[in-house]
Design an enzyme around this catalytic site. Structure first.
Site, PDB file in Angstrom:
ATOM      1  CG  ASN A 104      25.833  11.329  34.339  1.00  0.00           C
ATOM      2  OD1 ASN A 104      25.311  10.209  34.824  1.00  0.00           O
ATOM      3  ND2 ASN A 104      25.134  12.212  33.658  1.00  0.00           N
ATOM      4  CG  HIS A 121      29.238   7.630  40.882  1.00  0.00           C
ATOM      5  ND1 HIS A 121      28.255   7.014  40.121  1.00  0.00           N
ATOM      6  CD2 HIS A 121      29.221   7.463  42.227  1.00  0.00           C
ATOM      7  CE1 HIS A 121      27.345   6.624  41.081  1.00  0.00           C
ATOM      8  NE2 HIS A 121      27.976   6.697  42.321  1.00  0.00           N
ATOM      9  CG  ASN A 215      13.618   8.088  34.335  1.00  0.00           C
ATOM     10  OD1 ASN A 215      13.614   7.374  33.293  1.00  0.00           O
ATOM     11  ND2 ASN A 215      14.567   7.806  35.257  1.00  0.00           N
TER      12      ASN A 215
HETATM   13  P1  OAD Z   1      21.090   3.786  34.573  1.00  0.00           P
HETATM   14  O1  OAD Z   1      21.593   3.515  33.250  1.00  0.00           O
HETATM   15  O2  OAD Z   1      20.906   2.836  35.804  1.00  0.00           O
HETATM   16  O3  OAD Z   1      19.890   4.717  34.453  1.00  0.00           O
HETATM   17  C1  OAD Z   1      19.447   5.556  33.505  1.00  0.00           C
HETATM   18  C2  OAD Z   1      18.120   6.271  33.692  1.00  0.00           C
HETATM   19  O4  OAD Z   1      17.766   7.168  32.710  1.00  0.00           O
HETATM   20  C3  OAD Z   1      16.866   5.136  33.386  1.00  0.00           C
HETATM   21  O5  OAD Z   1      15.955   5.443  34.413  1.00  0.00           O
HETATM   22  C4  OAD Z   1      16.336   5.385  32.038  1.00  0.00           C
HETATM   23  O6  OAD Z   1      14.956   5.228  32.014  1.00  0.00           O
HETATM   24  C5  OAD Z   1      16.445   7.028  32.033  1.00  0.00           C
HETATM   25  N1  OAD Z   1      16.478   7.633  30.750  1.00  0.00           N
HETATM   26  C6  OAD Z   1      17.036   7.058  29.605  1.00  0.00           C
HETATM   27  N2  OAD Z   1      17.128   8.080  28.649  1.00  0.00           N
HETATM   28  C7  OAD Z   1      16.657   8.994  29.019  1.00  0.00           C
HETATM   29  C8  OAD Z   1      16.407  10.426  28.523  1.00  0.00           C
HETATM   30  N3  OAD Z   1      16.721  10.820  27.265  1.00  0.00           N
HETATM   31  N4  OAD Z   1      15.741  11.342  29.467  1.00  0.00           N
HETATM   32  C9  OAD Z   1      15.533  11.061  30.703  1.00  0.00           C
HETATM   33  N5  OAD Z   1      15.905   9.916  31.205  1.00  0.00           N
HETATM   34  C10 OAD Z   1      16.526   8.864  30.361  1.00  0.00           C
HETATM   35  O7  OAD Z   1      22.203   5.095  35.175  1.00  0.00           O
HETATM   36  P2  OAD Z   1      22.407   5.660  36.360  1.00  0.00           P
HETATM   37  O8  OAD Z   1      21.187   5.712  37.551  1.00  0.00           O
HETATM   38  O9  OAD Z   1      23.122   7.015  36.227  1.00  0.00           O
HETATM   39  O10 OAD Z   1      28.266   4.084  38.270  1.00  0.00           O
HETATM   40  O11 OAD Z   1      23.359   4.741  37.021  1.00  0.00           O
HETATM   41  C11 OAD Z   1      23.845   4.946  38.365  1.00  0.00           C
HETATM   42  C12 OAD Z   1      25.220   4.282  38.457  1.00  0.00           C
HETATM   43  O12 OAD Z   1      25.488   3.239  38.134  1.00  0.00           O
HETATM   44  C13 OAD Z   1      26.334   4.891  37.287  1.00  0.00           C
HETATM   45  O13 OAD Z   1      26.875   6.148  37.717  1.00  0.00           O
HETATM   46  C14 OAD Z   1      27.458   4.056  37.329  1.00  0.00           C
HETATM   47  C15 OAD Z   1      26.454   2.823  37.195  1.00  0.00           C
HETATM   48  O14 OAD Z   1      27.276   1.880  37.375  1.00  0.00           O
HETATM   49  C16 OAD Z   1      29.649   3.844  38.099  1.00  0.00           C
HETATM   50  O15 OAD Z   1      30.161   3.651  37.184  1.00  0.00           O
HETATM   51  C17 OAD Z   1      30.371   3.957  39.528  1.00  0.00           C
END
Ligand code: OAD
Ligand code: ZN
Length: 244
Positions: A104, A121, A215
Site C-alpha cells: 500500500n 510500492h 481475506n
Molecule cells: P487488490 O485490489 O488487487 O486486492 C485487494 C484484496 O483485498 C482482494 O483480494 C479483496 O478480496 C481483499 N479485501 C477487500 N476488502 C477487504 C477487507 N475489508 N478485509 C480483508 N480483505 C479485503 O489490491 P492489492 O493486492 O494490494 O500497485 O494490489 C496489489 C497492487 O496492485 C497494488 O499495490 C497496486 C495495484 O496496482 C501499484 O499501485 C503499483
C-alpha cells in the site's frame, strides 16, 4: 467465515513464533474507506491501475496520471488507520523480530505507528524529480498539476514503483531477509496477483514458515497457504494479534 478452531491455530502459531512477518495489500485499508484496486470501486474514470501506474502512461500523459494521484491523495487524506493497522503497529513493539511488508502507498501503516516496514510500492506522499532525482515529502492536497522540483524546476512524479519498474534494492533485501527467517507469515488483504509480492508466500513457505491468509474471499494464493481466514481485516487481525 473464519472458524474458531482455525483462528485458534493461527493464534497459537503466532504466540510460539520467534520471528513474524506480515504482508499487506489494499484490503487492509478498505476497512478505512480506501478503495481497493480490483474491487468494484477500484476504477477512476474507467481507467484501471494498470492503465495509469506505468512509466509509459506518465510519459504519454503526465497530467492524466497526476490527476489520478491527486484524486487518490485527496481521498486518502480523509482516512484514518483502522484497528488492523493499529494491532500490527502494536505487535511490532512486543515482537523483537518483526517486519511488515506493505504494497500500500497510502501511508496508513506509518500513521498507525509502524516503523519496521518496507513500503515496497512507495508512498503517495513522496515525490521524485524526473530530471535530478531529488526525493521529497509532499503533503499538498490538492497538489499542483503538474508539480515541479524545488531544486531544478523539472517535472515531479510520484515516488511510486509502477508496473514495469523494479522494486528498490534495499526493500527487496529487507523483504527477502524477513520472508526467509520468519516462523509465521500473515498475508492480509491482497489479491496476490501482482509480482513480486505475489511470490512472497512461496518464498516463506519454501523457507519453512507457517503461512496464514486473511481475506474477504479466496485468492490464487489460498491453495499455497496453511490456513485461509475469511473476514474483514479490521475484525480478524486484532483478534489474532491480541495476546492469548
Ligand atoms: P487488490 O485490489 O488487487 O486486492 C485487494 C484484496 O483485498 C482482494 O483480494 C479483496 O478480496 C481483499 N479485501 C477487500 N476488502 C477487504 C477487507 N475489508 N478485509 C480483508 N480483505 C479485503 O489490491 P492489492 O493486492 O494490494 O500497485 O494490489 C496489489 C497492487 O496492485 C497494488 O499495490 C497496486 C495495484 O496496482 C501499484 O499501485 C503499483
Ligand atoms: Zn529536480
Amino acid at each position: 467465515m473464519a472458524s474458531a478452531s482455525d483462528l485458534g491455530i493461527v493464534k497459537e502459531r503466532l504466540a510460539a513464533a520467534r520471528s513474524i512477518t506480515i504482508l499487506t495489500g489494499a484490503g487492509i485499508s478498505a476497512d478505512s474507506g480506501v478503495p481497493t484496486f480490483r474491487g468494484t470501486d477500484g476504477l477512476w474514470k474507467n481507467f484501471r491501475a494498470e492503465d495509469l501506474a506505468t512509466p509509459e502512461a506518465f510519459e504519454r500523459d503526465p497530467r492524466l496520471v497526476w490527476e489520478w494521484y491527486s484524486w487518490r491523495r485527496e481521498l486518502i487524506a480523509t482516512k484514518q488507520p483502522n484497528d488492523a493497522h493499529k494491532a500490527i503497529a502494536e505487535l511490532e513493539r512486543s515482537c523483537p523480530d518483526f517486519w511488515l511488508i506493505t504494497q500500500n502507498v497510502d501511508g496508513l501503516h506509518r500513521e498507525a505507528g509502524s516503523r519496521k516496514l518496507s513500503e515496497i510500492h512507495g508512498n503517495i506522499w513522496t515525490v521524485r524529480c524526473t530530471a535530478c532525482g531529488m526525493i521529497a515529502n509532499n503533503r499538498d492536497v490538492p497538489i499542483a498539476i503538474l508539480p515541479s522540483c524545488a531544486r531544478c524546476g523539472s517535472l515531479l512524479r510520484p515516488h511510486i514503483v509502477w508496473f514495469g519498474e523494479s522494486l528498490f534494492t534495499d526493500d527487496l533485501d529487507c523483504c527477502s531477509r524477513a520472508l526467509t527467517r520468519c516462523d509465521v507469515l500473515l498475508v492480509i488483504g491482497t489479491s496476490g496477483i501482482v509480482y513480486p509480492a505475489a511470490g512472497f508466500t512461496s518464498v516463506a513457505k519454501e523457507a519453512g514458515a507457517f503461512v496464514a491468509e486473511i481475506n474477504l474471499d479466496p485468492t490464487p494464493q489460498s491453495v499455497l497457504v496453511d490456513i485461509s481466514l475469511h473476514g474483514h481485516a479490521k475484525d480478524l487481525v486484532p483478534l489474532l494479534l491480541k495476546p492469548i
